[in-house]
Write a protein that holds these residues in place. Structure first.
Motif, short mmCIF file in Angstrom:
data_model
loop_
_atom_site.label_atom_id
_atom_site.label_comp_id
_atom_site.label_asym_id
_atom_site.label_seq_id
_atom_site.Cartn_x
_atom_site.Cartn_y
_atom_site.Cartn_z
N UNK A 42 -5.41 11.73 12.46
CA UNK A 42 -4.57 11.38 13.62
C UNK A 42 -4.93 12.32 14.77
N UNK A 88 -1.45 6.21 -3.45
CA UNK A 88 -2.88 6.44 -3.47
C UNK A 88 -3.23 7.47 -2.42
N UNK A 144 4.64 3.23 10.64
CA UNK A 144 3.30 3.71 10.97
C UNK A 144 2.97 3.41 12.43
N UNK A 173 1.38 15.15 6.75
CA UNK A 173 1.92 13.82 7.06
C UNK A 173 2.48 13.09 5.84
N UNK A 174 1.70 13.03 4.78
CA UNK A 174 2.11 12.27 3.59
C UNK A 174 3.28 12.94 2.88
N UNK A 231 6.37 12.22 4.80
CA UNK A 231 6.80 10.83 4.58
C UNK A 231 7.55 10.71 3.27
N UNK A 232 7.22 11.59 2.33
CA UNK A 232 7.89 11.55 1.03
C UNK A 232 9.17 12.38 1.03
N UNK A 251 -2.34 6.19 7.45
CA UNK A 251 -0.91 6.48 7.41
C UNK A 251 -0.21 5.66 6.33
N UNK A 252 -0.56 4.39 6.23
CA UNK A 252 0.08 3.54 5.21
C UNK A 252 -0.29 4.04 3.82
N UNK A 253 -1.56 4.42 3.65
CA UNK A 253 -1.98 4.89 2.32
C UNK A 253 -1.26 6.17 1.95
N UNK A 254 -0.80 6.93 2.95
CA UNK A 254 -0.07 8.17 2.66
C UNK A 254 1.41 7.91 2.44
N UNK A 255 1.80 6.65 2.44
CA UNK A 255 3.17 6.33 2.03
C UNK A 255 4.12 5.94 3.15
N UNK A 256 3.58 5.70 4.38
CA UNK A 256 4.48 5.34 5.47
C UNK A 256 4.39 3.82 5.70
N UNK A 257 5.51 3.09 5.66
CA UNK A 257 5.49 1.64 5.82
C UNK A 257 4.90 1.20 7.16
N UNK A 258 4.37 -0.02 7.26
CA UNK A 258 3.65 -0.49 8.45
C UNK A 258 4.39 -0.30 9.78
N UNK A 311 0.82 -1.22 0.00
CA UNK A 311 0.00 0.00 0.00
C UNK A 311 0.85 1.27 0.00
N UNK A 312 1.88 1.29 0.86
CA UNK A 312 2.58 2.56 1.04
C UNK A 312 3.42 2.94 -0.16
N UNK A 362 -0.92 14.94 -1.56
CA UNK A 362 0.21 14.15 -2.06
C UNK A 362 0.08 13.89 -3.56
#
Lengths: 359, 548
Positions: free
Chosen positions: A87, A77, B460, A98-99, A102-103, B450-457, A72-73, A150
């Protein structure tokens, strides 16, 4: 932004098949809705596209690239959840950022993008608030901004409006559509609300127990339902058992119902000599005092059984013969006809554009 | 859906392995040792247990003591909870302090301080003897034990009942009244039957705690045969020899506790009533004589609960000789000695408590997350393993660990590591329970977002789940810190040269009748418990209790 292809996707939990060979092609930039009652597999399909569920068989392609095994990550998406999933320990700003963080985007890019997106959803002044301090609609907007900032390849929305009150739901539809149109992000929207689906979608797929029942534009589905299930799910419809007698040319068929004969549009699968279903929209049936001669084609003779006066329209339940009832509507204003009384004999005219489908 | 087995599968396996090594393996060793004879399997231990009147008396006394303390604690806790839940009166806010007393005052200190008050040389005993010639009955024995244990354990019943009463739907009472019952009848026919299972659940916890109690029993027991003391004595006597008797007695204790917990889980917890809409009736303001009576009652309970603190601090700063504390004098000698020549137990306690707390909480967070959020057959097994220590009293746990790691490939006896393992295992069911409670409130969608936004499990988990769990983790942290510093029954079994902790030091000083040094250590211990808790509660805004 990407075109999504779903190829022969199946998923079962134990013996329960949730998705069965689902095939869909979703064009780049469209607003696509998965519609169906609870348990039809629409959320499972959405979560399979997101990657939270891996299909037993079949493939998911983003722009022709097989992402079935991509976690998924790394799928790029954006997802909006039914309960928003903001959160709770982070401010609105931090949620939206957040996203991007993460990038690994640098600080100033993050701040600029987040500010721009908060502005776009009308939350520019609430960046410092925590989710608990927002109203339902504001939470929804924050969740939307977080998913869109994102620039995802696809935006996935899981019944995002179901937790809002009726009035807010209608305004949020417009907000979501405006944002989608502006960004041209391919969007897959899950709902069980047909009105939501009809008013927002470019195309809709109706699911029935893990199988796609029909895919098409909102007009396709309403005016040309492929089967009784679709007709029943979209809008109100009389779905009545008929006997198909013979073909009548120009795609029409002659069918028998409760001792009357009808000439209606036949679907490709409805054949003479078989049982079929008549699909008749209540607002297209013409209801009048009994004056046609018995045996007139497309006229059903009956009696008013019940009347519901709703102001703008009146809904009548008409009894045809002993076993059949049919629902018909009359709109106020269109004709200044007096209300019909229960017990009164009436004629129900079934338009030739009504459809007969295979049972 | 799990896409890959890693990393959660690997972490689950690791958690199970740790539990198997430090819980299951020691328990199995204990069982094996209790059924070992000259030639392999034997029933010498059981035979000797059944043939020795003293052991049978120990079992009977343990049950009698358990029932007596449970009844006494219920008689104190339930009415007190009812008054606090339903009435509003002057000084009521003081009740919030009561659970705090249980956390910050170790049993061994409660015991010691009541000896300073009511013991042979206690100031009340002496005052009555000197002024009025009244001779109080000896504090050693049944009376003293039941008195001190009731004071130590009633909070469990009080808090449980209070929570049940606060969740009680007031409309039920109104329904009963509307159907013609008087208010008093309603309390007995509607309120009490509804909260009774909650009371019983907590009463059974108290019973198991009394069965496993070591500190109060050994200090005040006055040679009354009790299982926990007999087990400890068997351990001391069999040092270096065959551990048959200690293992058998341990097994008897485990069985006793396991039966109670089984009944609790199987029959009582099922009857717990879930209120659909619990709006408890508002507290009624009472004034005049009733208000005064309630205020007085609260004051007495609060004073009795905190008296040990006052006594111990005063004694720590008084002159003393042997069991005699010279009240009214002032001296820094005791504290000075504790902080200089006798500083080792303080350093040990700090060292062990910080390492054990950090390790225990990290483990609890991980294990509770696996159990709640990553359900599988393996995590189900883990779920059973982590509650196993509930059936094992401190003494028994210590004995099991010593037996398991005394020889073979892993020799840990006498090391700091075994002390830390002991603390972590002892506290594990409670830490995991409090960590898990907040996890149930975290929807899965939060992690998915969080995972869908690109952060691994795994990232997360650290970025999203841990911060949201933080409040409950912090309170688990505080509780583990306090209970680890107070722990005596297991650590006194596993400790060796140079590993003495503060509770052990206090116990040994009390045991040899030196109240001065004991009080000095006790004062230091309370400070070590209270100061970090006070600081963290203040700085991190921790709420220690769901009900105030």
């Amino acid at each position: 932004m990407a075109a999504i292809t779903i190829s022969k996707v199946s998923k079962a939990y134990g013996k329960a098949a949730v998705l069965q060979g689902v095939e869909l092609a979703i064009e780049n930039g469209t607003f696509f809705t998965l519609l169906g009652p609870s348990g039809c597999g629409k959320t499972t399909l959405l979560r399979t596209i997101a990657g939270f569920i891996s299909p037993d068989t079949g493939k998911i392609l983003f722009d022709g690239e097989d992402v079935t095994r991509v976690p998924v990550h790394r799928r790029d998406i954006g997802m909006v959840f039914q309960d928003y999933a903001l959160f709770p320990d982070k401010t609105v700003f931090a949620n939206v950022a957040y996203g991007l963080r993460a990038r690994g985007h640098d600080r100033s890019t993050v701040e600029k993008s987040v500010a721009a997106h908060l502005d776009r959803v009308g939350l520019a002044h609430l960046g410092d608030r925590y989710p608990a301090e927002l109203s339902g609609g504001q939470r929804q907007r924050a969740a939307l901004a977080r998913a869109l900032v994102i620039r995802p390849r696809v935006l996935l929305m899981d019944e995002p409006l179901s937790n809002l009150d009726a009035k807010l739901r209608v305004t949020m539809r417009e907000t979501i559509l405006d944002l989608q149109r502006a960004s041209r992000t391919t969007t897959i929207f899950v709902t069980h609300d047909q009105e939501e689906a009809l008013s927002m979608s470019d195309r809709i797929a109706i699911l029935d127990r893990g199988v796609i029942a029909q895919v098409g534009t909102p007009e396709d589905l309403y005016e040309r339902p492929a089967n009784a299930y679709v007709a029943d799910f979209i809008g109100a419809a009389n779905v009545l058992p008929v006997r198909i007698l013979r073909a009548a040319g120009e795609g029409h068929v002659i069918a028998a119902i409760a001792g009357h004969e009808l000439c209606c549009l036949g679907s490709g699968t409805a054949r003479g000599g078989e049982d079929g279903k008549l699909i008749a929209r209540p607002e297209l049936l013409v209801l009048g005092e009994a004056e046609a001669a018995p045996g007139t084609p497309n006229v059903l003779k009956g009696q008013v059984a019940r009347r519901q006066y709703l102001g703008a329209r009146t809904v009548y339940t008409v009894r045809i013969g002993n076993e059949l009832t049919i629902t018909a509507e009359r709109h106020a204003g269109a004709t200044h006809q007096p209300l019909l009384a229960p017990g009164q004999p009436v004629d129900v005219v079934v338009p030739r554009t009504s459809r007969v489908v295979a049972a | 859906m799990r896409q890959r087995i890693l990393p959660w599968g690997a972490l689950t396996t690791l958690c199970i392995a740790i539990n198997a090594l430090f819980v299951l393996f020691p328990l199995l060793t204990l069982v094996g040792n209790s059924f070992s004879g000259a030639d392999g399997i034997g029933f010498d231990g059981l035979a000797r247990f059944l043939a020795t009147p003293d052991y049978l008396r120990g079992l009977r006394n343990t049950v009698v003591l358990g029932v007596a303390v449970t009844v006494a604690a219920t008689l104190v806790g339930v009415p007190f909870a009812y008054i606090v839940a339903r009435y509003d009166f002057p000084l009521k806010n003081f009740v919030a302090l009561l659970p705090v007393a249980t956390i910050i005052i170790p049993e061994v200190i409660t015991c010691q301080s009541w000896l300073l008050v009511l013991g042979n040389n206690g100031f009340v005993t002496k005052a009555l003897r000197d002024s009025a010639g009244i001779e109080l009955p000896s504090f050693y024995g049944w009376g003293g034990m039941i008195f001190v244990m009731t004071l130590v354990y009633y909070t469990y019943i009080y808090l449980g009942t209070l929570a049940a009463l606060r969740g009680f739907d007031g409309q039920l009472e109104e329904a009963s009244r509307s159907l013609g019952r008087t208010p008093v009848e309603t309390v007995f026919r509607v309120v009490i039957p509804t909260v009774a299972p909650a009371i019983l659940v907590n009463a059974m916890v108290v019973f198991t705690l009394v069965v496993g109690n070591f500190a109060v029993s050994i200090i005040l027991g006055n040679r009354i045969p009790l299982l926990s003391i007999q087990t400890y004595n068997a351990f001391v006597n069999e040092m270096g020899g065959s551990p048959v008797m200690q293992s058998t007695l341990s097994l008897v204790m485990i069985t006793l506790v396991a039966i109670v917990l089984f009944v609790q889980k199987r029959f009582v917890e099922r009857r717990l009533v879930q209120m659909a809409q619990g709006r408890a009736p508002a507290a009624v303001r009472v004034a005049s004589w009733r208000g005064m009576a309630f205020a007085g009652l609260v004051l007495v309970v609060v004073l009795l609960s905190f008296l040990p603190l006052v006594t111990v601090f005063v004694a720590a700063f008084s002159e003393s000789r042997g069991p005699l504390v010279r009240w009214g004098t002032f001296s820094l000698a005791g504290i000075e000695r504790a902080l200089t020549a006798g500083v080792d137990p303080i350093l040990n306690s700090l060292k062990f408590a910080s390492v054990a707390t950090a390790a225990g909480i990290a483990f609890a967070v991980l294990a509770s997350y696996l159990i709640v959020k990553k359900r599988s057959a393996a995590t189900q097994a883990l779920d059973y393993l982590v509650v196993l220590p509930l059936t094992i009293s401190g003494t028994v746990l210590g004995i099991a660990l010593v037996q398991a790691f005394n020889s073979g490939s892993m020799v840990l006896t006498g090391t700091a590591l075994i002390m830390i393992v002991t603390y972590v295992v002892r506290r594990m069911p409670f830490s995991i329970r409090s960590a898990a409670s907040s996890l149930y409130n975290i929807p899965d969608s939060l992690e998915e977002a969080s995972i869908s936004l690109g952060v691994p499990p795994l990232k997360t988990f650290l970025k999203v789940v841990v911060p949201v769990m933080w409040a409950s983790v912090a309170s688990a942290f505080v509780l583990m810190w306090a209970s680890t510093l107070s722990e005596l029954s297991a650590s006194i079994v596993v400790y060796g040269g140079g590993l003495e902790t503060l509770p052990i030091a206090i116990f040994r000083q009390v045991d040899s009748g030196r109240m001065g040094p004991a009080s000095a250590y006790a004062a230091v211990l309370v400070v070590l418990i209270v100061v970090p808790i006070a600081l963290s509660v203040k700085l991190l805004r921790i709420r220690l209790f769901a009900t105030k």
